[in-house]
Design an enzyme around this catalytic site. Structure first.
Site, PDB file in Angstrom:
ATOM      1  N   ASN A 134       0.847  -1.202   0.000  1.00  0.00           N
ATOM      2  CA  ASN A 134       0.000   0.000   0.000  1.00  0.00           C
ATOM      3  C   ASN A 134       0.878   1.246   0.000  1.00  0.00           C
ATOM      4  O   ASN A 134       2.103   1.152   0.000  1.00  0.00           O
ATOM      5  CB  ASN A 134      -0.959  -0.032   1.195  1.00  0.00           C
ATOM      6  CG  ASN A 134      -0.201  -0.127   2.505  1.00  0.00           C
ATOM      7  OD1 ASN A 134       0.585   0.743   2.841  1.00  0.00           O
ATOM      8  ND2 ASN A 134      -0.412  -1.219   3.235  1.00  0.00           N
ATOM      9  N   ASP A 175      -3.837  -6.312   4.877  1.00  0.00           N
ATOM     10  CA  ASP A 175      -4.819  -7.213   5.491  1.00  0.00           C
ATOM     11  C   ASP A 175      -4.732  -8.629   4.921  1.00  0.00           C
ATOM     12  O   ASP A 175      -5.054  -9.586   5.592  1.00  0.00           O
ATOM     13  CB  ASP A 175      -6.234  -6.666   5.271  1.00  0.00           C
ATOM     14  CG  ASP A 175      -6.482  -5.407   6.097  1.00  0.00           C
ATOM     15  OD1 ASP A 175      -6.035  -5.384   7.254  1.00  0.00           O
ATOM     16  OD2 ASP A 175      -7.091  -4.446   5.577  1.00  0.00           O
ATOM     17  N   LYS A 183       9.332 -17.037 -10.560  1.00  0.00           N
ATOM     18  CA  LYS A 183       8.566 -15.938 -11.150  1.00  0.00           C
ATOM     19  C   LYS A 183       7.382 -16.501 -11.942  1.00  0.00           C
ATOM     20  O   LYS A 183       7.553 -17.414 -12.749  1.00  0.00           O
ATOM     21  CB  LYS A 183       9.476 -15.127 -12.072  1.00  0.00           C
ATOM     22  CG  LYS A 183       8.801 -13.881 -12.569  1.00  0.00           C
ATOM     23  CD  LYS A 183       9.683 -13.102 -13.521  1.00  0.00           C
ATOM     24  CE  LYS A 183       8.839 -12.077 -14.233  1.00  0.00           C
ATOM     25  NZ  LYS A 183       9.437 -11.597 -15.448  1.00  0.00           N
ATOM     26  N   PRO A 237      -2.239 -11.979   9.942  1.00  0.00           N
ATOM     27  CA  PRO A 237      -2.523 -11.799  11.377  1.00  0.00           C
ATOM     28  C   PRO A 237      -2.780 -10.324  11.663  1.00  0.00           C
ATOM     29  O   PRO A 237      -2.200  -9.452  11.002  1.00  0.00           O
ATOM     30  CB  PRO A 237      -1.230 -12.264  12.053  1.00  0.00           C
ATOM     31  CG  PRO A 237      -0.176 -12.178  11.006  1.00  0.00           C
ATOM     32  CD  PRO A 237      -0.868 -12.416   9.693  1.00  0.00           C
ATOM     33  N   ILE A 242      -1.885  -7.627  13.950  1.00  0.00           N
ATOM     34  CA  ILE A 242      -0.815  -7.450  14.948  1.00  0.00           C
ATOM     35  C   ILE A 242      -1.339  -6.692  16.163  1.00  0.00           C
ATOM     36  O   ILE A 242      -1.080  -7.061  17.307  1.00  0.00           O
ATOM     37  CB  ILE A 242       0.384  -6.721  14.295  1.00  0.00           C
ATOM     38  CG1 ILE A 242       0.900  -7.570  13.139  1.00  0.00           C
ATOM     39  CG2 ILE A 242       1.485  -6.457  15.310  1.00  0.00           C
ATOM     40  CD1 ILE A 242       1.851  -6.875  12.209  1.00  0.00           C
ATOM     41  N   PHE A 255      -4.121   2.884  15.274  1.00  0.00           N
ATOM     42  CA  PHE A 255      -4.512   3.956  14.360  1.00  0.00           C
ATOM     43  C   PHE A 255      -5.730   3.473  13.577  1.00  0.00           C
ATOM     44  O   PHE A 255      -5.855   2.269  13.325  1.00  0.00           O
ATOM     45  CB  PHE A 255      -3.373   4.298  13.397  1.00  0.00           C
ATOM     46  CG  PHE A 255      -2.488   5.393  13.922  1.00  0.00           C
ATOM     47  CD1 PHE A 255      -1.704   5.181  15.039  1.00  0.00           C
ATOM     48  CD2 PHE A 255      -2.458   6.640  13.306  1.00  0.00           C
ATOM     49  CE1 PHE A 255      -0.899   6.195  15.541  1.00  0.00           C
ATOM     50  CE2 PHE A 255      -1.660   7.653  13.802  1.00  0.00           C
ATOM     51  CZ  PHE A 255      -0.882   7.443  14.920  1.00  0.00           C
TER      52      PHE A 255
HETATM   53  N1  CTP Z   1      -3.478  -3.455  12.043  1.00  0.00           N
HETATM   54  C1  CTP Z   1      -2.638  -4.485  12.438  1.00  0.00           C
HETATM   55  N2  CTP Z   1      -2.608  -5.651  11.722  1.00  0.00           N
HETATM   56  C2  CTP Z   1      -3.413  -5.810  10.650  1.00  0.00           C
HETATM   57  C3  CTP Z   1      -4.263  -4.755  10.228  1.00  0.00           C
HETATM   58  C4  CTP Z   1      -4.266  -3.590  10.952  1.00  0.00           C
HETATM   59  O1  CTP Z   1      -1.904  -4.334  13.412  1.00  0.00           O
HETATM   60  N3  CTP Z   1      -3.360  -6.945   9.983  1.00  0.00           N
HETATM   61  C5  CTP Z   1      -3.517  -2.231  12.874  1.00  0.00           C
HETATM   62  C6  CTP Z   1      -3.012  -0.976  12.210  1.00  0.00           C
HETATM   63  O2  CTP Z   1      -1.629  -0.799  12.497  1.00  0.00           O
HETATM   64  C7  CTP Z   1      -3.842   0.099  12.875  1.00  0.00           C
HETATM   65  C8  CTP Z   1      -5.153  -0.595  13.163  1.00  0.00           C
HETATM   66  O3  CTP Z   1      -4.879  -1.986  13.123  1.00  0.00           O
HETATM   67  O4  CTP Z   1      -3.309   0.488  14.120  1.00  0.00           O
HETATM   68  C9  CTP Z   1      -6.272  -0.289  12.226  1.00  0.00           C
HETATM   69  O5  CTP Z   1      -5.890  -0.442  10.890  1.00  0.00           O
HETATM   70  P1  CTP Z   1      -6.938  -0.182   9.715  1.00  0.00           P
HETATM   71  O6  CTP Z   1      -6.268  -0.460   8.421  1.00  0.00           O
HETATM   72  O7  CTP Z   1      -7.592   1.143   9.924  1.00  0.00           O
HETATM   73  O8  CTP Z   1      -8.033  -1.249  10.068  1.00  0.00           O
HETATM   74  P2  CTP Z   1      -8.290  -2.670   9.549  1.00  0.00           P
HETATM   75  O9  CTP Z   1      -8.129  -3.639  10.661  1.00  0.00           O
HETATM   76  O10 CTP Z   1      -7.493  -2.965   8.311  1.00  0.00           O
HETATM   77  O11 CTP Z   1      -9.839  -2.574   9.237  1.00  0.00           O
HETATM   78  P3  CTP Z   1     -10.571  -1.916   7.950  1.00  0.00           P
HETATM   79  O12 CTP Z   1      -9.542  -1.876   6.842  1.00  0.00           O
HETATM   80  O13 CTP Z   1     -11.688  -2.844   7.708  1.00  0.00           O
HETATM   81  O14 CTP Z   1     -11.012  -0.551   8.387  1.00  0.00           O
END
Ligand code: CTP
Length: 410
Positions: A211, A279, A289, A308, A310, A328
C-alpha cells in the site's frame, strides 16, 4: 551566558544577512549562538557584525593558530547542543554529504557529535538540480535535519522553491530541536514498541501486494518518543526514510515478520501500531517468477489469505500485554464511530483516528482525533511531527498519571 547554545555555520549566499536576524531572534529566546563564518559567507556579512550580535568571537579560519590554541575545531564542534547551518548553500551541503573536510565549516560538520540542522537557500535551479537532491537525500539518510526552503521570488529574479524560510520559522525549528535535546525526559525507563510503514506480501520473487504508506507518521512518533527519553523499538516495513536517531530499528517485509519482530521485542510498556499492515497476502507465494500465462493458457488467478492482526494479537495477550496499546484507524468516512468500533474489536486502549480521504497518506500533514475509552480529543490539522510530539507528550502524561483519562471523563 545562555543555557541553550547553538553553533551557527553561516554559508556564502545572499541570504547570509538573515543569519544576523536569526542570531538576534535566538538571543531574544535565550539561545546563545557561537558562529563560524565561511570564506564565502564573509563576502556577504562581516565577522565583526556576527561577533557584535552574538557577543562572541566569530571563527573563520581552520588554520589560525590563535584560534586553534583558544578552541580547537574539535572542541568547537562539540561546544553547543545543536549545529545549525544557515544559509546552507549547495556547496556546503555537497561537502557535508560527501564527507569533505577542507575548511573550518566542513571539518566541524565532520567532527561534531551533535545533531545538525541545515537551512538551505539557493537559486531554484540549484535546489532542483539532481546533485542537490541526491545530497539532501544523503544528508537526511545520515540523520541531518534539512528544512525545506520557502517558495517565492528570489534575489536573482527567478521564482520557485529555494528561498531561506522566514527567520521566525527557523528559530521555531531550532527551539523545537533544542527542547527535545535539553528538555525533560519523562519517558526515561519506559520501553515503547512502534510499528510503521507498509508491509509487502510476496506473490513471487519479483511481485508483491502492498500500500501507499510512507512511514512518516510512525517514524515521527518513534523519534518524538525517543526525544522524551523512551527506549524505542521501531519495527518497520520498507520505506524511504532513515530511522530516527537513537531508536532500535528492526526492518521487516511481511505482516507475519512484523508480528514475529513485535513479539520478540516484548515486554514493552506501550505499543503503538502505526503500520499500514496489509490485510491479506497471496495464499500461495511462488518460489519462481509467475509467467504471463501458465501452461493451460489461462491467466493466473489470485487467491488471498488473511494476515494476522498485529494490533489485536498484542492487545489480547494474556502474558506480556503492553500496559497501553494504541491503534490507528485510517478511515475515509464516519471516522469517530468506526474508530470506537475498531477499538472494541481490537481490544486496544486508545485509537488515533485519522481521515485519509485527503492527502494524508504520504503527505506531511495529519488531522486526527485521539479516542480513549472515555474521551475524544479533536486535534487541529498539523504537520506529522507535531502530531507525533503531542502524542508522545500525551503518553508521558498518561504514564505519569494513569487515572488521567478517567478524571477527564468525570
Ligand atoms: N493493524 C494491524 N494488523 C493488521 C491490520 C491492521 O496491526 N493486519 C492495525 C493498524 O496498524 C492500525 C489498526 O490496526 O493500528 C487499524 O488499521 P486499519 O487499516 O484502519 O483497520 P483494519 O483492521 O485494516 O480494518 P478496515 O480496513 O476494515 O477498516
Amino acid at each position: 551566558m545562555s543555557s541553550k547554545r547553538i553553533l551557527l555555520i553561516i554559508g556564502g549566499g545572499i541570504a547570509a544577512y538573515k543569519s544576523l536576524e536569526l542570531i538576534r531572534e535566538l538571543a531574544r529566546r535565550g539561545i546563545g549562538s557561537r558562529c563560524i563564518l565561511t570564506k564565502a559567507g564573509a563576502e556577504f556579512v562581516t565577522p565583526l557584525s556576527v561577533s557584535a550580535l552574538s557577543g562572541e568571537k566569530c571563527f573563520t579560519d581552520l588554520f589560525s593558530l590563535d584560534d586553534e590554541a583558544e578552541m580547537g575545531h574539535i572542541q568547537l564542534s562539540r561546544s553547543a547542543d545543536l549545529v545549525v547551518v544557515c544559509p546552507a548553500t549547495a556547496d556546503l551541503m555537497a561537502k557535508a554529504a560527501n564527507g569533505h573536510a577542507n575548511d573550518l565549516a566542513s571539518t566541524t560538520l565532520m567532527a561534531t557529535d551533535k545533531p545538525v540542522l541545515m537551512v538551505p537557500a539557493m537559486n531554484v535551479r540549484m535546489w532542483e538540480h539532481a546533485a542537490t537532491k541526491r545530497n539532501v537525500a544523503t544528508l537526511r539518510g545520515d540523520g541531518v535535519t534539512v528544512m525545506d526552503p520557502d517558495e517565492g521570488a528570489m534575489a536573482c529574479g527567478e521564482f520557485g522553491p529555494g528561498r531561506l524560510p522566514e527567520v521566525l520559522a527557523i528559530a521555531n525549528a531550532i527551539e523545537n530541536q533544542l527542547d527535545r535535546l535539553t528538555g525533560p525526559r519523562p519517558l526515561e525507563g519506559h520501553h515503547v514498541l512502534v510499528t510503521a510503514g507498509p508491509t509487502r506480501e510476496p506473490l513471487d520473487p519479483v511481485r508483491f501486494l502492498s500500500n501507499h504508506s510512507s512511514g512518516k507518521q510512525g517514524y515521527a512518533i518513534a523519534g518524538a518518543l525517543a526525544a522524551l527519553g523512551a527506549r524505542v523499538t521501531l519495527v518497520s516495513g520498507p520505506v524511504a526514510l532513515a530511522p530516527p536517531r537513537g531508536v532500535d530499528f528492526v526492518p521487516v517485509e511481511t505482516a507475519r515478520d512484523m508480528l514475529k519482530a513485535c513479539e520478540a521485542a516484548l515486554p514493552a510498556d506501550v505499543f503503538i501500531s502505526v503500520a499500514a499492515v496489509a490485510d491479506w497476502r497471496p495464499a500461495i507465494s511462488s518460489a519462481k517468477k509467475l509467467k504471463l500465462k501458465d501452461e493451460g493458457q489461462t491467466l493466473p488467478s489470485l487467491t488471498l489469505s488473511e494476515n494476522p492482526d498485529i494490533l489485536a494479537t498484542l492487545s489480547k495477550k494474556r502474558k506480556n500485554r503492553p500496559g497501553l496499546v494504541i491503534g490507528f484507524a485510517a478511515e475515509t468516512h464516519d471516522v469517530e464511530s468506526l474508530a470506537r468500533a475498531k477499538m472494541k474489536r481490537k481490544g486496544c486502549d486508545w485509537i488515533v483516528a485519522n481521515d485519509v480521504s485527503g492527502d494524508v497518506m504520504g503527505g506531511a500533514h495529519n488531522e486526527v482525533a485521539l479516542v480513549t475509552k472515555e474521551t475524544i480529543e479533536h486535534w487541529p490539522r498539523m504537520d506529522k511531527l507535531s502530531v507525533a510530539r503531542q502524542l508522545a507528550e500525551r503518553i508521558a502524561d498518561k504514564l505519569g498519571d494513569p487515572g488521567r483519562d478517567q478524571m477527564a471523563a468525570e
